[in-house]
Design a protein around this motif. Structure first.
Motif, PDB file in Angstrom:
ATOM      1  N   PHE A  65      42.753  23.759   1.869  1.00 33.21           N
ATOM      2  CA  PHE A  65      42.009  22.501   1.921  1.00 33.21           C
ATOM      3  C   PHE A  65      42.691  21.395   1.123  1.00 33.21           C
ATOM      4  O   PHE A  65      42.254  20.251   1.171  1.00 33.21           O
ATOM      5  CB  PHE A  65      40.585  22.708   1.381  1.00 33.21           C
ATOM      6  N   ASN A  66      43.729  21.725   0.364  1.00 25.23           N
ATOM      7  CA  ASN A  66      44.407  20.684  -0.426  1.00 25.23           C
ATOM      8  C   ASN A  66      45.887  21.032  -0.573  1.00 25.23           C
ATOM      9  O   ASN A  66      46.319  22.141  -0.257  1.00 25.23           O
ATOM     10  CB  ASN A  66      43.740  20.512  -1.800  1.00 25.23           C
ATOM     11  N   GLU A  67      46.647  20.074  -1.079  1.00 26.68           N
ATOM     12  CA  GLU A  67      48.095  20.224  -1.163  1.00 26.68           C
ATOM     13  C   GLU A  67      48.492  21.301  -2.164  1.00 26.68           C
ATOM     14  O   GLU A  67      49.495  21.993  -1.977  1.00 26.68           O
ATOM     15  CB  GLU A  67      48.728  18.886  -1.559  1.00 26.68           C
ATOM     16  N   ARG A  68      47.730  21.458  -3.231  1.00 27.92           N
ATOM     17  CA  ARG A  68      48.077  22.463  -4.242  1.00 27.92           C
ATOM     18  C   ARG A  68      48.032  23.875  -3.664  1.00 27.92           C
ATOM     19  O   ARG A  68      48.966  24.661  -3.837  1.00 27.92           O
ATOM     20  CB  ARG A  68      47.118  22.369  -5.440  1.00 27.92           C
ATOM     21  N   ILE A  69      46.959  24.205  -2.948  1.00 31.70           N
ATOM     22  CA  ILE A  69      46.850  25.533  -2.345  1.00 31.70           C
ATOM     23  C   ILE A  69      47.877  25.693  -1.228  1.00 31.70           C
ATOM     24  O   ILE A  69      48.441  26.778  -1.039  1.00 31.70           O
ATOM     25  CB  ILE A  69      45.422  25.777  -1.814  1.00 31.70           C
ATOM     26  N   ARG A  70      48.147  24.610  -0.508  1.00 27.37           N
ATOM     27  CA  ARG A  70      49.176  24.668   0.544  1.00 27.37           C
ATOM     28  C   ARG A  70      50.526  25.072  -0.058  1.00 27.37           C
ATOM     29  O   ARG A  70      51.248  25.912   0.492  1.00 27.37           O
ATOM     30  CB  ARG A  70      49.269  23.308   1.238  1.00 27.37           C
ATOM     31  N   THR A  71      50.865  24.494  -1.207  1.00 29.21           N
ATOM     32  CA  THR A  71      52.127  24.818  -1.880  1.00 29.21           C
ATOM     33  C   THR A  71      52.154  26.277  -2.327  1.00 29.21           C
ATOM     34  O   THR A  71      53.159  26.977  -2.147  1.00 29.21           O
ATOM     35  CB  THR A  71      52.335  23.902  -3.098  1.00 29.21           C
ATOM     36  N   LEU A  72      51.053  26.755  -2.886  1.00 32.04           N
ATOM     37  CA  LEU A  72      50.997  28.149  -3.345  1.00 32.04           C
ATOM     38  C   LEU A  72      51.136  29.119  -2.171  1.00 32.04           C
ATOM     39  O   LEU A  72      51.822  30.144  -2.289  1.00 32.04           O
ATOM     40  CB  LEU A  72      49.684  28.415  -4.095  1.00 32.04           C
ATOM     41  N   GLU A  93      54.346  35.839 -10.143  1.00 35.05           N
ATOM     42  CA  GLU A  93      53.249  36.703 -10.586  1.00 35.05           C
ATOM     43  C   GLU A  93      51.982  35.879 -10.804  1.00 35.05           C
ATOM     44  O   GLU A  93      50.876  36.313 -10.459  1.00 35.05           O
ATOM     45  CB  GLU A  93      53.653  37.421 -11.873  1.00 35.05           C
ATOM     46  N   ALA A  94      52.149  34.673 -11.351  1.00 43.12           N
ATOM     47  CA  ALA A  94      51.000  33.790 -11.563  1.00 43.12           C
ATOM     48  C   ALA A  94      50.422  33.317 -10.233  1.00 43.12           C
ATOM     49  O   ALA A  94      49.198  33.277 -10.052  1.00 43.12           O
ATOM     50  CB  ALA A  94      51.418  32.593 -12.415  1.00 43.12           C
ATOM     51  N   ILE A  95      51.292  32.964  -9.288  1.00 47.71           N
ATOM     52  CA  ILE A  95      50.823  32.538  -7.962  1.00 47.71           C
ATOM     53  C   ILE A  95      50.038  33.662  -7.286  1.00 47.71           C
ATOM     54  O   ILE A  95      48.965  33.439  -6.718  1.00 47.71           O
ATOM     55  CB  ILE A  95      52.021  32.122  -7.088  1.00 47.71           C
ATOM     56  N   MET A 129      40.049  26.963   0.084  1.00 49.89           N
ATOM     57  CA  MET A 129      40.717  27.661   1.176  1.00 49.89           C
ATOM     58  C   MET A 129      39.698  28.293   2.114  1.00 49.89           C
ATOM     59  O   MET A 129      38.603  28.681   1.691  1.00 49.89           O
ATOM     60  CB  MET A 129      41.662  28.738   0.621  1.00 49.89           C
ATOM     61  N   LEU A 130      40.078  28.374   3.368  1.00 47.78           N
ATOM     62  CA  LEU A 130      39.283  29.065   4.386  1.00 47.78           C
ATOM     63  C   LEU A 130      40.058  30.286   4.847  1.00 47.78           C
ATOM     64  O   LEU A 130      41.279  30.241   5.012  1.00 47.78           O
ATOM     65  CB  LEU A 130      39.039  28.110   5.552  1.00 47.78           C
ATOM     66  N   ARG A 131      39.335  31.389   5.043  1.00 46.55           N
ATOM     67  CA  ARG A 131      39.935  32.597   5.611  1.00 46.55           C
ATOM     68  C   ARG A 131      39.158  32.953   6.876  1.00 46.55           C
ATOM     69  O   ARG A 131      37.929  32.996   6.879  1.00 46.55           O
ATOM     70  CB  ARG A 131      39.898  33.769   4.628  1.00 46.55           C
ATOM     71  N   LEU A 180      63.144  27.106  -4.411  1.00 48.19           N
ATOM     72  CA  LEU A 180      63.429  26.005  -5.335  1.00 48.19           C
ATOM     73  C   LEU A 180      62.998  24.671  -4.743  1.00 48.19           C
ATOM     74  O   LEU A 180      62.525  23.791  -5.468  1.00 48.19           O
ATOM     75  CB  LEU A 180      64.922  25.974  -5.677  1.00 48.19           C
ATOM     76  N   GLU A 181      63.181  24.521  -3.429  1.00 47.68           N
ATOM     77  CA  GLU A 181      62.764  23.282  -2.771  1.00 47.68           C
ATOM     78  C   GLU A 181      61.251  23.108  -2.863  1.00 47.68           C
ATOM     79  O   GLU A 181      60.753  22.035  -3.189  1.00 47.68           O
ATOM     80  CB  GLU A 181      63.208  23.291  -1.306  1.00 47.68           C
ATOM     81  N   VAL A 182      60.518  24.172  -2.548  1.00 51.21           N
ATOM     82  CA  VAL A 182      59.058  24.086  -2.526  1.00 51.21           C
ATOM     83  C   VAL A 182      58.488  23.981  -3.945  1.00 51.21           C
ATOM     84  O   VAL A 182      57.528  23.256  -4.189  1.00 51.21           O
ATOM     85  CB  VAL A 182      58.451  25.302  -1.795  1.00 51.21           C
ATOM     86  N   ALA A 183      59.102  24.713  -4.891  1.00 51.41           N
ATOM     87  CA  ALA A 183      58.577  24.755  -6.267  1.00 51.41           C
ATOM     88  C   ALA A 183      59.138  23.637  -7.129  1.00 51.41           C
ATOM     89  O   ALA A 183      58.993  23.669  -8.343  1.00 51.41           O
ATOM     90  CB  ALA A 183      58.906  26.111  -6.901  1.00 51.41           C
ATOM     91  N   GLY A 184      59.749  22.651  -6.510  1.00 50.59           N
ATOM     92  CA  GLY A 184      60.389  21.582  -7.274  1.00 50.59           C
ATOM     93  C   GLY A 184      59.434  20.702  -8.055  1.00 50.59           C
ATOM     94  O   GLY A 184      59.871  19.947  -8.931  1.00 50.59           O
TER      95      GLY A 184
END
Length: 251
Positions: free
Chosen positions: A8-15, A164-166, A200-202, A48-52
């Motif tokens: 539902f948001n950019e932060r979860i999309r990145t994870l 591990e945190a993700i 998030m939706l599942r 590295l690109e995504v976690a930049g």
């Protein structure tokens, strides 16, 4: 059942993107062929690109601390299994400590390695990592599989606490929701969210139905439209009723 997830948001999309890359990395890393190890290394470059984003590490630390405080509030609840709660709290503490101890920007060790950066620069070009472009890399690919695995493990090691945190944060998020059985009448489903914020939706659906969900959502409304694929893989709307399990997840 096939499970589809929608952030539902950019932060979860990145994870979720990083989790997907980590699964790919793990698969190729544990193989032995040089081309599979090339795929593992290329996946590190994608990570590295995504976690930049510089604030990804701090975001995860803040979320883990917030989860810790929420879990601690259950300590006095007699209906909570104390041993399970203590195990989760211990995992949160261990993961946070490891992430906090990791130094520098994400993947800094890779960025400071000129040889790896030369490979990264060539892999961006289609077919750019051929033997005549990168003879030293071609020679490395001919080293024994054990030696290549050891090198890749060394390059990935500083990234391990982040992943591990993700993994822990996404696991806690997934476990926060409870599945509900729904029916998409004539292949379409709508639900008013009334401003309630979800992360998030599942969606779980029986594979044999052959239905593919197209999901869109905002803080007011959730909309799901099911399609199917014909012989040339072109999607077409489903007109039949589609049963599925819906889970809305939020910390």
């Amino acid at each position: 059942m096939i499970v589809y997830e929608y952030p539902f948001n950019e932060r979860i999309r990145t994870l979720l993107r990083l989790e997907d890359l980590y699964e790919k990395f793990n698969f190729f890393y544990h193989q032995t062929h040089p081309l599979q190890h090339h795929a593992a290394l290329a996946t590190i470059f994608e990570m590295l690109e995504v976690a930049g984003r510089a604030d990804l590490k701090s975001d995860l630390l803040q979320e883990l601390e917030r989860q810790k405080q929420t879990l601690l509030s259950f300590k006095s609840n007699p209906n909570v299994q104390a041993d399970m709660l203590d195990a989760i709290l211990s995992e949160v503490d261990r993961t946070s400590s490891a992430l906090m101890a990791s130094q520098g920007k994400t993947g800094q060790n890779v960025r400071e390695n000129e040889w790896l950066m030369s490979i990264r620069g060539r892999t961006i070009i289609p077919g750019g990592a051929c033997e005549f472009d990168l003879p030293s890399y071609y020679a490395w690919q001919h080293r024994p599989a054990e030696a290549r695995s050891a090198d890749i493990a060394t390059w990935f090691a500083p990234l391990a606490p982040l992943f591990e945190a993700i993994s822990l944060v996404l696991r806690l998020l997934r476990e926060s929701g409870r599945p509900a059985k729904m029916i998409a009448q004539s292949g379409s489903y709508q639900q008013m969210l009334q401003g309630k914020v979800y992360q998030m939706l599942r969606l779980a659906i029986d594979e044999s139905i052959g239905a593919i969900p197209e999901i869109s959502a905002n803080k007011y409304m959730l909309w799901i439209r099911f399609t199917s694929q014909d012989g040339d893989m072109k999607p077409k709307p489903l007109e039949s009723d589609v049963p599925f399990d819906l889970t809305l997840c939020n910390f």
